[in-house]
Design a protein around this motif. Structure first.
Motif, PDB file in Angstrom:
ATOM      1  N   ALA A  35      11.167 -17.602  21.810  1.00 18.87           N
ATOM      2  CA  ALA A  35       9.725 -17.369  20.946  1.00 18.87           C
ATOM      3  C   ALA A  35       8.982 -16.075  21.435  1.00 18.87           C
ATOM      4  O   ALA A  35       8.491 -15.378  20.894  1.00 18.87           O
ATOM      5  CB  ALA A  35       9.111 -18.657  20.620  1.00 18.87           C
ATOM      6  N   ASN A  36       9.019 -16.057  22.931  1.00 21.49           N
ATOM      7  CA  ASN A  36       8.185 -15.066  23.462  1.00 21.49           C
ATOM      8  C   ASN A  36       9.054 -13.961  23.583  1.00 21.49           C
ATOM      9  O   ASN A  36       8.623 -12.585  23.277  1.00 21.49           O
ATOM     10  CB  ASN A  36       7.842 -15.159  25.009  1.00 21.49           C
ATOM     11  N   ASP A  37      10.499 -13.861  23.482  1.00 21.02           N
ATOM     12  CA  ASP A  37      11.479 -12.870  23.432  1.00 21.02           C
ATOM     13  C   ASP A  37      10.851 -12.170  21.751  1.00 21.02           C
ATOM     14  O   ASP A  37      11.047 -11.086  21.905  1.00 21.02           O
ATOM     15  CB  ASP A  37      12.874 -13.214  23.328  1.00 21.02           C
ATOM     16  N   ALA A  38      10.882 -12.873  21.038  1.00 22.75           N
ATOM     17  CA  ALA A  38      10.618 -12.557  19.481  1.00 22.75           C
ATOM     18  C   ALA A  38       9.336 -11.655  19.685  1.00 22.75           C
ATOM     19  O   ALA A  38       9.330 -10.728  18.573  1.00 22.75           O
ATOM     20  CB  ALA A  38      10.639 -13.834  18.639  1.00 22.75           C
ATOM     21  N   ILE A  39       8.451 -12.149  20.134  1.00 25.63           N
ATOM     22  CA  ILE A  39       7.134 -11.117  20.199  1.00 25.63           C
ATOM     23  C   ILE A  39       7.184  -9.773  20.594  1.00 25.63           C
ATOM     24  O   ILE A  39       6.923  -8.945  20.092  1.00 25.63           O
ATOM     25  CB  ILE A  39       6.111 -12.068  20.948  1.00 25.63           C
ATOM     26  N   ILE A  40       8.314  -9.621  21.798  1.00 26.10           N
ATOM     27  CA  ILE A  40       8.558  -8.311  22.139  1.00 26.10           C
ATOM     28  C   ILE A  40       9.212  -7.695  20.950  1.00 26.10           C
ATOM     29  O   ILE A  40       9.095  -6.525  20.657  1.00 26.10           O
ATOM     30  CB  ILE A  40       9.406  -8.715  23.257  1.00 26.10           C
ATOM     31  N   LYS A  41      10.295  -8.385  20.334  1.00 25.82           N
ATOM     32  CA  LYS A  41      11.168  -7.608  18.997  1.00 25.82           C
ATOM     33  C   LYS A  41      10.071  -7.355  18.075  1.00 25.82           C
ATOM     34  O   LYS A  41      10.270  -6.203  17.437  1.00 25.82           O
ATOM     35  CB  LYS A  41      12.017  -8.652  18.670  1.00 25.82           C
ATOM     36  N   PHE A  42       9.261  -8.159  17.623  1.00 27.90           N
ATOM     37  CA  PHE A  42       8.868  -7.762  16.252  1.00 27.90           C
ATOM     38  C   PHE A  42       7.554  -6.762  16.634  1.00 27.90           C
ATOM     39  O   PHE A  42       7.180  -5.955  15.841  1.00 27.90           O
ATOM     40  CB  PHE A  42       8.094  -9.311  15.779  1.00 27.90           C
ATOM     41  N   SER A  43       6.812  -6.977  17.880  1.00 28.87           N
ATOM     42  CA  SER A  43       5.849  -6.031  17.843  1.00 28.87           C
ATOM     43  C   SER A  43       6.309  -4.747  18.146  1.00 28.87           C
ATOM     44  O   SER A  43       5.664  -3.691  17.719  1.00 28.87           O
ATOM     45  CB  SER A  43       5.051  -6.497  19.352  1.00 28.87           C
ATOM     46  N   ARG A  44       7.562  -4.587  18.923  1.00 25.98           N
ATOM     47  CA  ARG A  44       8.047  -3.015  18.897  1.00 25.98           C
ATOM     48  C   ARG A  44       8.477  -2.789  17.474  1.00 25.98           C
ATOM     49  O   ARG A  44       7.973  -1.458  17.141  1.00 25.98           O
ATOM     50  CB  ARG A  44       9.268  -3.351  19.779  1.00 25.98           C
ATOM     51  N   ALA A  45       8.980  -3.757  16.798  1.00 20.12           N
ATOM     52  CA  ALA A  45       9.501  -3.362  15.372  1.00 20.12           C
ATOM     53  C   ALA A  45       8.517  -2.667  14.410  1.00 20.12           C
ATOM     54  O   ALA A  45       8.516  -1.801  13.723  1.00 20.12           O
ATOM     55  CB  ALA A  45      10.466  -4.201  14.885  1.00 20.12           C
ATOM     56  N   TYR A  46       7.168  -3.624  14.606  1.00 21.27           N
ATOM     57  CA  TYR A  46       6.203  -3.170  13.766  1.00 21.27           C
ATOM     58  C   TYR A  46       5.344  -2.265  13.983  1.00 21.27           C
ATOM     59  O   TYR A  46       4.855  -1.319  13.391  1.00 21.27           O
ATOM     60  CB  TYR A  46       5.254  -4.450  13.611  1.00 21.27           C
ATOM     61  N   THR A  47       5.330  -1.772  15.358  1.00 19.49           N
ATOM     62  CA  THR A  47       4.388  -0.622  15.692  1.00 19.49           C
ATOM     63  C   THR A  47       5.060   0.460  16.004  1.00 19.49           C
ATOM     64  O   THR A  47       4.561   1.721  16.084  1.00 19.49           O
ATOM     65  CB  THR A  47       3.480  -1.060  17.182  1.00 19.49           C
ATOM     66  N   GLY A  48       6.318   0.363  16.312  1.00 22.40           N
ATOM     67  CA  GLY A  48       7.107   1.603  16.616  1.00 22.40           C
ATOM     68  C   GLY A  48       6.945   2.030  17.937  1.00 22.40           C
ATOM     69  O   GLY A  48       7.176   3.072  18.347  1.00 22.40           O
ATOM     70  N   ARG A  49       6.280   0.936  18.957  1.00 23.23           N
ATOM     71  CA  ARG A  49       5.896   1.417  20.279  1.00 23.23           C
ATOM     72  C   ARG A  49       6.859   0.605  21.197  1.00 23.23           C
ATOM     73  O   ARG A  49       7.329  -0.714  21.056  1.00 23.23           O
ATOM     74  CB  ARG A  49       4.575   1.069  20.462  1.00 23.23           C
ATOM     75  N   PRO A  50       6.993   1.272  22.366  1.00 23.77           N
ATOM     76  CA  PRO A  50       7.730   0.445  23.318  1.00 23.77           C
ATOM     77  C   PRO A  50       7.226  -0.610  24.450  1.00 23.77           C
ATOM     78  O   PRO A  50       7.988  -1.569  24.728  1.00 23.77           O
ATOM     79  CB  PRO A  50       8.661   1.615  24.119  1.00 23.77           C
ATOM     80  N   ASN A  51       6.000  -0.486  24.584  1.00 24.46           N
ATOM     81  CA  ASN A  51       5.451  -1.206  25.585  1.00 24.46           C
ATOM     82  C   ASN A  51       4.602  -2.448  25.487  1.00 24.46           C
ATOM     83  O   ASN A  51       3.989  -2.494  24.410  1.00 24.46           O
ATOM     84  CB  ASN A  51       4.638  -0.269  26.623  1.00 24.46           C
ATOM     85  N   ILE A  52       4.819  -3.385  26.246  1.00 27.06           N
ATOM     86  CA  ILE A  52       4.274  -4.684  26.382  1.00 27.06           C
ATOM     87  C   ILE A  52       3.316  -4.949  27.242  1.00 27.06           C
ATOM     88  O   ILE A  52       3.899  -4.734  28.587  1.00 27.06           O
ATOM     89  CB  ILE A  52       5.256  -5.737  26.334  1.00 27.06           C
ATOM     90  N   VAL A  53       2.066  -5.409  27.337  1.00 20.66           N
ATOM     91  CA  VAL A  53       1.293  -5.979  28.395  1.00 20.66           C
ATOM     92  C   VAL A  53       1.113  -7.574  28.527  1.00 20.66           C
ATOM     93  O   VAL A  53       0.912  -8.222  27.625  1.00 20.66           O
ATOM     94  CB  VAL A  53       0.129  -5.264  28.460  1.00 20.66           C
ATOM     95  N   SER A  54       1.414  -7.924  29.805  1.00 20.23           N
ATOM     96  CA  SER A  54       1.251  -9.391  29.928  1.00 20.23           C
ATOM     97  C   SER A  54       0.476  -9.708  31.324  1.00 20.23           C
ATOM     98  O   SER A  54      -0.065  -8.679  32.064  1.00 20.23           O
ATOM     99  CB  SER A  54       2.642 -10.093  29.979  1.00 20.23           C
ATOM    100  N   PHE A  55       0.242 -10.801  31.691  1.00 18.60           N
ATOM    101  CA  PHE A  55      -0.741 -11.032  32.825  1.00 18.60           C
ATOM    102  C   PHE A  55      -0.179 -11.831  33.978  1.00 18.60           C
ATOM    103  O   PHE A  55       0.954 -12.641  34.050  1.00 18.60           O
ATOM    104  CB  PHE A  55      -1.750 -11.988  32.243  1.00 18.60           C
ATOM    105  N   THR A  56      -0.674 -11.400  35.467  1.00 19.32           N
ATOM    106  CA  THR A  56       0.008 -12.058  36.391  1.00 19.32           C
ATOM    107  C   THR A  56      -0.477 -13.694  36.214  1.00 19.32           C
ATOM    108  O   THR A  56      -1.492 -13.948  35.748  1.00 19.32           O
ATOM    109  CB  THR A  56      -0.841 -11.595  37.764  1.00 19.32           C
ATOM    110  N   GLY A  57       0.597 -14.514  36.848  1.00 16.30           N
ATOM    111  CA  GLY A  57       0.034 -15.929  36.646  1.00 16.30           C
ATOM    112  C   GLY A  57       0.808 -16.661  35.638  1.00 16.30           C
ATOM    113  O   GLY A  57       0.770 -17.667  35.254  1.00 16.30           O
ATOM    114  N   ALA A  58       1.364 -15.574  34.579  1.00 15.21           N
ATOM    115  CA  ALA A  58       1.895 -16.303  33.552  1.00 15.21           C
ATOM    116  C   ALA A  58       3.227 -16.846  33.620  1.00 15.21           C
ATOM    117  O   ALA A  58       4.120 -16.329  34.452  1.00 15.21           O
ATOM    118  CB  ALA A  58       2.194 -15.066  32.338  1.00 15.21           C
TER     119      ALA A  58
END
Length: 445
Positions: free
Chosen positions: A115-138
């Protein structure tokens, strides 16, 4: 040799050490409600809820009946090609529960990881942008994408790189990062400055697709981000066309005293991941988002043969029934207040109890060295092992945090018994009666 030892010895040569974080040498045979039983017949009050994947408890009769009835009709047909009855009913029901305004849609998976992989996929597809930001401790999961998003253990990246490109991690506003005498506002300002630093130096905001956060970190120590920090990153995301995504795998499904942890902040995500307790621990997950985002990929961009399986979706329908009919969200909030009072009363007696964080029936309790105020990993291990000896299961996070996440169906009597066990363990530690177990070096994260 008991059955626990015999079965573990039999398993050992065939089981990878990478596949289990070790704690206690038991083999679990059965469970009912908040109690689990090992193969030697020992009962334990579960204060872990199978890593928050059994919020409705073990073998809830309504969930069991849904699974049994469905298994007699149809065990598997892939939702990748055809809808099945329960899956078609569950999709709109679950989507309606998501705290997202307007039209929304979902896609099924088998675990919170995908499901978190899907967040990468759909956010990249929708925005046309490559980068994802996440947090330490996650902790976002163990597939390559979700593991790249994670930052809670070096063993999630050691020896397996290179990790997925395009992921940047920023510091989570963990209370351990607070400076002595620092005000809440000053702490938030400093952590937000650290959050913005990549965007000001090497990470173009216009090339960033999504910011993914656990509003309340789970394996990072049961830590809630400050409200003002969440508001700042939320505004930053929307000001820059970046999607705001939340991981609800650990903290969703009533765990925090609300359906979803993000509801504690009054903010709406664009995307969210759900898993663990969605189907009372059966392998089902979902990514839910605004419909236009979820329509940005075409099949087979995110589908799996067994995702949305007839049995797992039957279990999820029954799980939602139980949460609603037995008012488990309200129960989580009520029992969480009782648990918080217990731990705060214990802190008055035992100076090795540090920060207490309780959000619903869902807590992180720091064990510290009273002289220095720093984390005390040895004392934590002594406590959790003594709790185990006394008949309850609790584990540690970040070496010194007690993870307190009982099933939301735990009875008042069981909760009080758990408190008595914890008090005995604290008392024994204070009296110098506890020693480290033989396998202490390999226990925990």
């Amino acid at each position: 040799m008991g059955d626990n030892e015999r079965l573990l010895a039999n398993e050992a040569p065939a089981f990878s050490r990478a596949a289990r974080v070790k704690y206690y040498n038991i083999v679990i045979r059965s469970g009912k409600g908040a109690v689990v039983t090992d193969v030697d017949g020992n009962d334990y009050i579960g204060l872990l809820a199978s890593a928050s994947s059994t919020n409705t408890g073990h073998a809830h009769p309504h969930v069991v009946k849904a699974i049994q009835d469905q298994a007699a009709r149809l065990i598997q047909y892939t939702a990748a090609y055809f809808a099945t009855e329960n899956e078609a009913k569950l999709a709109p029901r679950l989507a309606a529960l998501a705290p997202i305004s307007g039209p929304k849609a979902l896609a099924w998976g088998n675990s919170g990881s995908d499901a978190n992989d899907a967040i990468i996929k759909f956010s990249r597809a929708y925005t046309g942008r490559p980068n994802i930001v996440s947090f330490t401790g996650a902790y976002h999961g163990s597939t390559y994408g979700s593991q790249t998003l994670s930052a809670v253990s070096l063993n999630m990246s050691r020896k397996i790189g290179p990790m997925l490109p395009g992921v940047v991690k920023v510091p989570f506003p963990d209370p351990w990062k607070r400076l002595k005498g620092e005000t809440d506002d000053a702490f938030v300002d400093r952590m937000f400055a650290a959050f913005k630093l990549p965007f000001e130096t090497y990470l173009p905001a216009e090339e960033t697709a999504a910011i993914l956060i656990e509003p309340i970190q789970g394996d990072g120590g049961i830590v809630k981000a400050p409200q003002k920090f969440m508001e700042k990153i939320y505004k930053f995301a929307h000001d820059n066309g970046i999607l705001f995504a939340v991981d609800e795998v650990n903290q969703g499904m009533g765990r925090t005293g609300k359906w979803w942890s993000i509801e504690n902040f009054g903010l709406e995500p664009d995307l969210m991941s759900v898993g663990k307790s969605l189907a009372s621990g059966m392998p089902l997950s979902a990514v839910i988002g605004r419909q236009e985002i979820m329509d940005s990929l075409g099949a087979p961009g995110h589908l799996f043969t067994t995702a949305g399986n007839p049995i797992t979706t039957a279990a999820a329908m029954a799980t939602i029934d139980v949460i609603e009919d037995e008012h488990l969200i309200e129960r989580s909030a009520k029992l969480g207040k009782r648990a918080e009072k217990f731990f705060r009363d214990e802190r008055e007696k035992f100076p090795f109890i540090g920060d207490i964080r309780m959000y619903g029936l869902n807590g992180g309790i720091d064990i510290i060295d009273p002289e220095t105020g720093k984390p005390d990993a040895d004392a934590t291990t002594k406590i959790i092992y003594r709790v185990f000896e006394l008949g309850a299961i609790i584990i540690s996070l970040k070496t010194n945090v007690l993870r307190f996440q009982p099933p939301l169906v735990i009875t008042d009597e069981q909760l009080e018994k758990a408190f008595a066990i914890l008090n005995q363990a604290f008392t024994d530690l204070a009296a110098g009666k506890l020693s480290l177990p033989d396998n202490a070096a390999e226990m925990g994260w």
